[in-house]
Structures are given as structure tokens and as C-alpha cells.
Design a protein around this motif. Sequence first.
Motif, PDB file in Angstrom:
ATOM      1  N   PRO A 121       0.832  -1.204   0.000  1.00 52.76           N
ATOM      2  CA  PRO A 121       0.000   0.000   0.000  1.00 52.76           C
ATOM      3  C   PRO A 121       0.867   1.256   0.000  1.00 52.76           C
ATOM      4  O   PRO A 121       1.848   1.339   0.734  1.00 52.76           O
ATOM      5  CB  PRO A 121      -0.793  -0.115   1.304  1.00 52.76           C
ATOM      6  CG  PRO A 121      -0.723  -1.547   1.694  1.00 52.76           C
ATOM      7  CD  PRO A 121       0.549  -2.092   1.125  1.00 52.76           C
ATOM      8  N   GLY A 122       0.521   2.195  -0.845  1.00 61.56           N
ATOM      9  CA  GLY A 122       1.250   3.460  -0.889  1.00 61.56           C
ATOM     10  C   GLY A 122       2.391   3.491  -1.891  1.00 61.56           C
ATOM     11  O   GLY A 122       2.903   4.553  -2.206  1.00 61.56           O
ATOM     12  N   ILE A 123       2.814   2.320  -2.381  1.00 60.56           N
ATOM     13  CA  ILE A 123       3.935   2.293  -3.335  1.00 60.56           C
ATOM     14  C   ILE A 123       3.399   1.950  -4.729  1.00 60.56           C
ATOM     15  O   ILE A 123       2.820   0.886  -4.940  1.00 60.56           O
ATOM     16  CB  ILE A 123       5.020   1.279  -2.930  1.00 60.56           C
ATOM     17  CG1 ILE A 123       5.499   1.561  -1.503  1.00 60.56           C
ATOM     18  CG2 ILE A 123       6.185   1.320  -3.917  1.00 60.56           C
ATOM     19  CD1 ILE A 123       6.613   0.659  -1.021  1.00 60.56           C
ATOM     20  N   ALA A 124       3.597   2.885  -5.667  1.00 58.66           N
ATOM     21  CA  ALA A 124       3.040   2.676  -7.005  1.00 58.66           C
ATOM     22  C   ALA A 124       3.814   1.611  -7.780  1.00 58.66           C
ATOM     23  O   ALA A 124       3.229   0.774  -8.451  1.00 58.66           O
ATOM     24  CB  ALA A 124       3.040   3.997  -7.778  1.00 58.66           C
ATOM     25  N   ALA A 125       5.137   1.639  -7.683  1.00 55.14           N
ATOM     26  CA  ALA A 125       5.921   0.684  -8.475  1.00 55.14           C
ATOM     27  C   ALA A 125       7.175   0.261  -7.718  1.00 55.14           C
ATOM     28  O   ALA A 125       7.927   1.100  -7.237  1.00 55.14           O
ATOM     29  CB  ALA A 125       6.322   1.313  -9.811  1.00 55.14           C
ATOM     30  N   VAL A 126       7.356  -1.057  -7.595  1.00 56.52           N
ATOM     31  CA  VAL A 126       8.604  -1.580  -7.021  1.00 56.52           C
ATOM     32  C   VAL A 126       9.431  -2.110  -8.187  1.00 56.52           C
ATOM     33  O   VAL A 126       8.924  -2.892  -8.997  1.00 56.52           O
ATOM     34  CB  VAL A 126       8.334  -2.731  -6.016  1.00 56.52           C
ATOM     35  CG1 VAL A 126       9.642  -3.202  -5.385  1.00 56.52           C
ATOM     36  CG2 VAL A 126       7.356  -2.306  -4.939  1.00 56.52           C
TER      37      VAL A 126
END
Length: 376
Positions: A121-126
Motif C-alpha cells: 500500500p502506498g507504493i506505485a511501483a517496485v
Amino acid sequence: MSVTQQQVLQALAGVRSPRGVALTNADVLSPITVSDGKVFPERARSPSEARAWESVRAQAETVVRALPGVASAMIALTAERKAGPTPPRPTRPGQGVPPAAAHRPPHSPAGSPMARQAEIPGIAAVIAVASGKGGVGKSTTALNLALGLRDLGLRVGLLDADIYGPSVPRLTGIREKPELNDERKMIPIERFGLAVMSIGFLVEEDTAMIWRGPMVMSAITQMLRDVAWGTLDVLVVDMPPGTGDAQLTLAQNVPLKGAIIISTPQDLSLIDARRGLAMFKKVNVPVLGIVENMSYFQCPHCGTRSDIFGHGGARHEAERLGVPFLGEIPLHMAIRTSSDAGTPVVVSEPDGPHAAIYRAIGAEVRDQLRGAIAAA
Ligand SMILES: Nc1ncnc2c1ncn2[C@@H]1O[C@H](COP(=O)(O)OP(=O)(O)OP(=O)(O)O)[C@@H](O)[C@H]1O
Ligand SMILES: [Mg+2]
């Protein structure tokens, strides 16, 4: 005051398993490591039970952290999986690695290797920065690329997943330890406008770390999910070198939007780079492209360029494999000395030619991730 194993065990005796048995009698604890006020117990369970055990894990962590003298405690819920049948992979016409646009949605059917991946949650792209072989400049590139992405106005985090030899503390000059927030999540260290997390913040850099496969995964999972990353456009993951089991498990378990392969121009390294490509292909992670590091030697005095390893190998290889070529980074003294000093070149010479190269690579990466970043 230093905590002892006995004290840790006494604290854990007060925590009950889902069946109501004291943890210390439930035959689930693996050896407890106490290192300089930091505690690393580990428990192993089957995946089907993992959910029931999550609250037990959290409780166990709370009681251990409450012990006087404990700076941090990491309790890993490890689920050792038996190898199952390999799910069929979609066949694609033609050669090459699927482009980012072809990435499968995160909700894959249960049983597929991708089923373990839940978005953070909160991270658009890893994205992962990886290489087939060690020492090709993954960490240096991961950090400077993260800074290049930052310069493009993105909110960026850096996770050092090289738990065998974390180098991000040295490259960033970070010495402090992460604190815990009210939800007992680790707060990443803020440096150069990046949110940074490394296992090296919890253990000394020169501490030889011997991790078994499941421990590697749970340590990395915790660094991904038990860290208060906040809102990020991109989280750059600096991977451990190689394409062995640890890397494969990592690639399967982290919800990656893409991978960047770092290679040097020598043939051997390119062969290793091909292994890296094959690994990500196996787990359906799109390869965003290849970066040729130490591409040519640039004299720190006169700036002239020498192609000591030959030149263009990675670009050619990328074309052959049908993956984007993201750019060439010279072998330059300033890149090494700035890294060693804990002020990466994008920070120490923001207007210099190297920073421009990292920003250009960052722009390519951002363009490929645009869909994911825009959707967040
Ligand atoms: N473009 C470059 N120019 C000069 N030196 C470089 C460059 N890239 C990396 N280095 C230096 O090469 C060494 C290895 O780089 P780095 O630690 O980033 O590699 P790595 O692939 O992460 O290594 P490992 O596999 O051990 O994790 C470091 O001393 C670093 O400063
Ligand atoms: Mg490294």
C-alpha cells in the motif's frame, strides 16, 4: 545492558500459539540470534497456517522489543514451501522479454508464483536492480538511479535487499538506526530526499551474515512490508548479486513492476546478464532494460574516453534479446570516490555529466512505469 537468549525465551514463553500452546513449547522457534542488542528469532510454519500465526508473530515481536536492552527485534514468519507444479507460462510469439505493458495484474490465480505477491500500500511501483554477477555496480547504479528519479520530481525509496552484503549504509553514509512508529513499523531513514532502508542499519556491515533461504525471504518481506514507506512513486530494490535460488525467490515474492539488469561490457558479464534476464522472464517480471556500467573509461584529468573492454556489447545484446537499452555509464573515478564518501555522484555533482546520465536513465524508467505511477 545486553539481552540474553534466556530473557528472550522467557518473554516468548508468555505468547501463545493459535492452539494456545506457549511459543517455547510449540516447537516452532528456530535458534535465536542476539546481536548487539538486536534479536533475530525465527519461526517456521507451513504457508496454510501463516495467517493464523501473523498475530502471534506481532505479539512475539512486541514482547521481545519490550525487553530492556533490545534495540530492535525481527521475528520472521517463514513458510517453507514444498515445490509444487510449475504453472504453465503464457507462450508469446517471437523472442524477447515481455515489455512492461504486458505485465500481468497482481491478482493472479492461487498457486501461481505471482500469487504470493500483494501490492504494497502506498507504493506505485517496485523495481529491482539486478545483475547476474557481483561487483558490476548494482548498488552504485541503484542509488544514483533512485536520485535521478527523485530529480524528475518522483517520490522515491531505496531498499537494500542485499542482506548478505548490504552496501547502502556505506554508499549513503547512513549510520543511524531506524526508529519505530506507533504501529511498530520501522521508519525508513530519510537521506538525499530518499526513503532508505537496509538490513545494514540493523546489523553491522562487516557482520558475516549467514541466512538460510526462508530467512532471506522473511527478512526482505519485513523490510518491504513492516516499514512505514509512506507514499512512493517508485521503490528501487538493490538486489543481491547472482541468479540463484535466493534471487529467484525474491523475484517471485516481491511485487515487481520491472527489473533493470546491470552489466559491464565484458562478455562474461553479458552471459551473466542473460541469466538475469532469463530469471525475470521465468517469474514474468518485465525487464525494463539493460544498463551498461563501467562502459568506457573516462580519464578524470582530461576527460578522454577509452573503450578498454570493447564497446557496445550490452546495447547489441539488448537489441538481440528485444529489451530496451537504458544507457551507458562510464568507469569514472568520481563515481567511485563519491560512493565511498557516502555522497553519491548525483548529489555531489548534480550538474555534472554523470548525474545527467543517471537522470536520463531515470527518465526512460519513469516513462516505462508511467501507467503504474499515474494509476497510483
Ligand atoms: N561507473 C563506475 N565508475 C567507477 N566505479 C564504479 C562504477 N560503478 C561502480 N563502481 C565501483 O565499483 C565497485 C562495485 O560497485 P557496487 O558495490 O555498486 O557493485 P555491486 O554490483 O552492487 O556489487 P555486489 O555484487 O558486491 O553487491 C564499488 O567500489 C563502486 O564504487
Ligand atoms: Mg551491491
